[in-house]
Design an enzyme around this catalytic site. Structure first.
Site, PDB file in Angstrom:
ATOM      1  N   LYS A 324       0.864  -1.180   0.000  1.00  0.00           N
ATOM      2  CA  LYS A 324       0.000   0.000   0.000  1.00  0.00           C
ATOM      3  C   LYS A 324       0.898   1.226   0.000  1.00  0.00           C
ATOM      4  O   LYS A 324       1.662   1.461   0.940  1.00  0.00           O
ATOM      5  CB  LYS A 324      -0.914   0.009   1.223  1.00  0.00           C
ATOM      6  N   LYS A 377      -2.177  -1.578  -3.697  1.00  0.00           N
ATOM      7  CA  LYS A 377      -3.000  -0.371  -3.726  1.00  0.00           C
ATOM      8  C   LYS A 377      -2.089   0.840  -3.876  1.00  0.00           C
ATOM      9  O   LYS A 377      -1.124   0.953  -3.117  1.00  0.00           O
ATOM     10  CB  LYS A 377      -3.806  -0.272  -2.429  1.00  0.00           C
TER      11      LYS A 377
END
Length: 456
Positions: A324, A377
């Site tokens: 992320k 992400k």
């Protein structure tokens, strides 16, 4: 069929049908037994046998067929050139829709989508300005209706993101593991209504934190930004100093013109992990199928796996936000949940967008700690990271097409700069091609309807 049929008219010459272009005229006659057991006489078509048709062709009585199509003519002015001596022409496998479909290497279906849904305590569905088509859904009615729409087109997986009232937020995010909190209540409601629905949850403190960070913040120091005006000069000189224990040394000869006090903080790792484990257990108790730590704290997957197992939730999966990044694509999401950090940024725990190899380090840690799914992400700007994880891990890979990606496609589509639907589907296919098994996307419902042939 044989060349004679019992009870057929004796004068019929079956050979007279050999070589005819048109099909033979149907002959009506009734079989004795059949007539007694049916409402109307059976109708039979008498044809020649295969061998008789073959004999006709051998004899030169070939049935006509459409003529050989003419060679396509090139536009006037096209240069006449010799064919290139190519042994392989890849375009041959792309020349028709049927061939392209047969050789398509990547497929996508509604089963590949996880639908992120925002929920709140109210009854009304509140539009999210930065995310056209998305709403904060009332957890008792609007959410249930949206899930029903998704299931109708094959999307049976959702992930929940709560908008928590400010009055319930705290520095330690204790509301995150309230068994009667918004998320556990919503899980129980959805499981009661749709027992086979796959429910993913978000495990992080930022929706519950009064500081807006994914973990507990320890205030170690403050930055005191001082703007000094030199007595002998007209220009402004700026300096930044660290204020520790309320002591600061002013540069000599400069008068303090203005002060701006900025809070500094450290995200406490192990203490945050303790809270996250309690949050994951509360979600599992409510019926969550997959808990998804998005906080990026070190060691949280292993601690969470141990906590879940200790409470008897060995069947609950962990989808770790493995890579992320500290991305600028998250803005609309934070507006949706009112979860912007109150100070600073998230760069001390989320990954640097410039880093590639670091994703392998995070991947290996998550694998060793017991993660079941690895997530990247954002999605489209990080296709290389998705492929990196796909090539180096046997675990399922998830990609999150985040709010900024969604908003850009929506905005460009609204301005008629792109074909929104085609770009949406292409972007999702690219995530699949890069190696994502599942995609978290706000376009899940719209994309599934496209795949099912429905109009927008």
């Amino acid at each position: 069929m044989a060349s004679s049929i019992p009870n057929a008219p004796s004068a019929l010459n079956f050979r007279s049908y050999v070589g005819l272009i048109a099909p033979p005229r149907a002959l009506n006659f009734t079989l004795p037994q059949a007539a007694a057991n049916s409402r109307s006489p059976r109708r039979f078509v008498v044809r020649a046998s295969d061998s008789e048709f073959e004999a006709a062709v051998v004899a030169g009585k070939v049935p006509p067929a459409p003529p050989v199509p003419p060679k396509p003519a090139a536009p006037v002015g096209t240069p006449v050139v010799p064919s290139l001596p190519l042994h392989r022409r890849p375009r041959r496998n792309r020349k028709s829709p049927a061939l392209r479909s047969a050789f398509q290497e990547t497929s996508i279906s509604p089963a590949n989508f996880v639908y992120p849904l925002f929920i709140h305590e109210g009854e009304e569905d509140t539009p999210i300005g930065a995310m056209p088509g998305c709403y904060r859904l009332g957890w008792r009615h609007g959410l249930v209706e949206e899930v029903a729409k998704a299931r109708d087109v094959g999307v049976n997986s959702v992930v929940l993101f709560p908008k928590i009232p400010d009055a319930l937020k705290s520095p330690t995010g204790d509301e995150a593991y309230n068994e009667n909190g918004l998320v556990p209540r919503t899980i129980r409601l959805l499981k009661d209504k749709y027992p086979d629905l796959v429910i993913y949850t978000d495990v992080a403190l930022d929706p519950y934190s009064s500081d807006g960070h994914d973990g507990i913040v320890r205030e170690d120091a403050h930055l005191l930004v001082l703007h000094f005006a030199s007595p002998g000069d007209a220009f402004l000189v700026s300096a930044t100093v660290l204020l520790l224990e309320n002591q600061v040394l002013f540069p000599s000869g400069l008068a303090d013109n203005r002060k701006l006090r900025k809070k500094l903080g450290v995200i406490m790792n192990d203490e945050t992990v303790h809270q996250l484990c309690k949050q994951a257990v509360a979600q599992a108790q409510a019926g969550a199928d997959v808990v998804s730590p998005s906080d990026m704290m070190d060691g949280r997957v292993g601690a969470m796996r141990a906590a879940l197992d200790a409470e008897g939730f060995q069947h609950v999966s962990i989808m770790s936000y493995t890579a992320k990044y500290a991305s600028s694509f998250y803005g609309p999401f934070r507006e949706a949940l009112d979860s912007n950090p109150r100070f600073g940024d998230k760069k001390t725990y989320q990954m640097d967008p410039a880093n590639y190899r670091e994703a392998l380090t995070e991947m290996r840690e998550d694998e060793s700690e017991g993660a079941d799914i690895l997530l990247v992400k954002p999605g489209l700007p990080y296709l290389d990271i998705i492929r990196l994880l796909r090539d180096n891990s046997p675990l399922p890979i998830a990609a999150y097409q985040v709010s900024g990606e969604y908003a850009m496609i929506k905005a460009a589509g609204a301005l008629k700069m792109i074909d929104e639907e085609k770009v949406m589907m292409e972007s999702l296919m690219c995530l699949r091609r890069a190696g994502a098994d599942i995609i978290l996307t706000y376009s899940a419902l719209q994309a599934a309807r496209c795949l099912c042939g429905e109009k927008r």
